[in-house]
Design an enzyme around this catalytic site. Structure first.
Site, PDB file in Angstrom:
ATOM      1  N   HIS A 248       0.845  -1.197   0.000  1.00  0.00           N
ATOM      2  CA  HIS A 248       0.000   0.000   0.000  1.00  0.00           C
ATOM      3  C   HIS A 248       0.878   1.243   0.000  1.00  0.00           C
ATOM      4  CE1 HIS A 248       1.183  -0.200   4.203  1.00  0.00           C
ATOM      5  NE2 HIS A 248       0.776   1.048   4.360  1.00  0.00           N
ATOM      6  N   ASP A 250       0.761   4.988   1.890  1.00  0.00           N
ATOM      7  CA  ASP A 250       0.074   5.646   2.997  1.00  0.00           C
ATOM      8  C   ASP A 250      -0.774   6.799   2.462  1.00  0.00           C
ATOM      9  OD1 ASP A 250       1.268   3.952   4.841  1.00  0.00           O
ATOM     10  OD2 ASP A 250       2.967   5.298   5.163  1.00  0.00           O
ATOM     11  N   HIS A 304       4.929   0.205  -0.204  1.00  0.00           N
ATOM     12  CA  HIS A 304       5.686  -0.607   0.742  1.00  0.00           C
ATOM     13  C   HIS A 304       4.792  -1.654   1.389  1.00  0.00           C
ATOM     14  CE1 HIS A 304       3.909   2.735   2.999  1.00  0.00           C
ATOM     15  NE2 HIS A 304       3.994   1.993   4.083  1.00  0.00           N
ATOM     16  N   ARG A 314       8.390  -8.383  15.802  1.00  0.00           N
ATOM     17  CA  ARG A 314       8.937  -7.157  15.211  1.00  0.00           C
ATOM     18  C   ARG A 314       8.044  -6.000  15.641  1.00  0.00           C
ATOM     19  NH1 ARG A 314       7.685  -4.260  10.367  1.00  0.00           N
ATOM     20  NH2 ARG A 314       9.353  -2.776   9.901  1.00  0.00           N
TER      21      ARG A 314
END
Length: 389
Positions: A248, A250, A304, A314
């Site tokens: 996607h 942002d 990204h 993570r």
């Protein structure tokens, strides 16, 4: 015999009982404490083959931006850094900054807060994020989508840079999340203020790189109404089948991300996915759709995604810079001309935000789809359902 008469000795059998309706399916719940140990993933978390993660993507080679050199105001340093940023943002909308001036102890405390919050049992995590809203805790997006679910948990909250909302983060943690989160409210208030300062400095650099001067975009984002998000990606026994965050761009203006030591961020450059090696001393920065519109399409919104692993958690801290609610998003006149006509119509951030929350799942085409939707809506005289006019 009349059809409505029966012999007195005849037994009338009652109709067979109807089978009870099947119970409704149990709602899908993303409980990381359970699912991170399961070898069989629920089908909703399995992504299509063409979107599954790369096994060994190449590393993205990009020179870090020494932000401290920019702040000195040295003309040669500023010119060099502006050129580096210009090239990166025209190509893929992504760069890394070092020597940023944010206290490493503050960053460490912000990560500690994530450990405390996400380490709780699912039933102990307050402020469930409601469908259509930006803020609160989200256990994947199980209540919003039925397929291609992200393997993650998030906590999102609002930050306002205007004086009237000076302690909005601290008050949110205390009043909405509870007394035990009071201290972390102070930490995230301070962290957001540091991100606000850093983001306005980055806006100066972007302004210089676009040739509009260092004040234009800084002034535009003064008093910003932004979003802070804590991302938590638990281990997954089949990381090759799912994604922590799907591909996607942002929809916001600018994202400043701090990663922990665990790899997972990938950026799409030159028609392939590249990994971004985490550096706890650096911030990764990417252009969002709103700033792409502000630059009249000159700077690209960064495509990204995030992958997960089967070994360790993570974590990342994401600050999404957004304009004040009443700001009209349109490029400066110097970026519009005969050779570079307007690409996107005027809009406000709340309009784009609502579109992504209620009408469209953010992906790599969000701004183009939003533009078409907005134009249809305007052509229909402002009707709510633009697709039916």
């Amino acid at each position: 015999m009349p059809i409505d008469c029966f012999p007195s000795n005849m037994t009338i059998m009652p109709p067979p009982p109807r089978a009870p309706p099947p119970p409704p399916p149990e709602p899908l719940v993303f409980d990381a404490s359970i699912l991170q140990h399961q070898a069989n993933l629920p089908s909703q978390f399995i992504w299509p083959d063409h979107e599954k993660p790369c096994l060994e993507p190449p590393e993205l080679a990009i020179p870090p931006i020494d932000f401290g050199s920019f702040l000195t105001g040295d003309p040669l340093a500023v010119s060099k850094l502006a050129q580096q940023v210009n090239e990166a943002c025209k190509k893929h909308g992504f760069f890394v900054i070092v020597n940023h001036g944010v206290d490493s102890k503050l960053i460490a405390k912000a990560h500690e807060g994530m450990n405390m919050f996400f380490g709780k049992q699912l039933s102990e995590k307050p402020v469930q994020r409601k469908i259509g809203e930006q803020y609160g805790y989200a256990s994947s997006f199980t209540g919003r989508f039925s397929s291609k679910l992200p393997w993650k948990e998030t906590l999102s909250f609002r930050y306002c840079a205007d004086n009237q909302s000076s302690n909005i983060v601290q008050e949110y943690f205390l009043n909405v999340m509870g007394e035990e989160f009071k201290q972390f409210g102070k930490v995230y208030q301070e962290y957001c203020e540091a991100m606000n300062t850093l983001s306005l400095g980055i806006m100066e650099l972007l302004g210089v790189s676009l040739g509009v001067g260092n004040e234009y975009f800084r002034d535009f984002f003064e008093g910003n109404d932004s979003i802070m998000r804590l991302n938590y990606y638990p281990p997954c026994q089949k990381p090759e089948l799912t994604l922590g965050t799907g591909p996607h761009c942002d929809p916001t203006s600018l994202t400043i991300l701090h990663q922990d030591h665990v790899s997972g961020l990938q950026v799409f450059v030159e028609e392939k996915w590249h990994s971004v090696t985490p550096d706890p001393e650096a911030f990764v920065v990417n252009i969002g759709d709103t700033f792409m519109a502000l630059s009249n399409g000159i700077f690209k919104s960064c495509l990204h995604r995030a992958v997960v692993n089967n070994v360790t958690v993570r974590k990342s801290l994401a600050f999404f810079l957004c304009p004040k609610m009443d700001k009209v998003v349109k490029p400066p006149n110097t970026l519009v001309g005969y050779k570079n006509p307007r690409v996107y119509p005027d809009f406000t951030w709340p309009a784009l935000s609502e579109f992504t929350q209620k009408h469209y799942r953010a992906d790599m085409k969000t701004l183009d789809v939003f533009t078409t939707w907005l134009q249809q809506k305007n052509n229909c005289g402002g009707t709510k359902n633009a697709s039916s006019c």
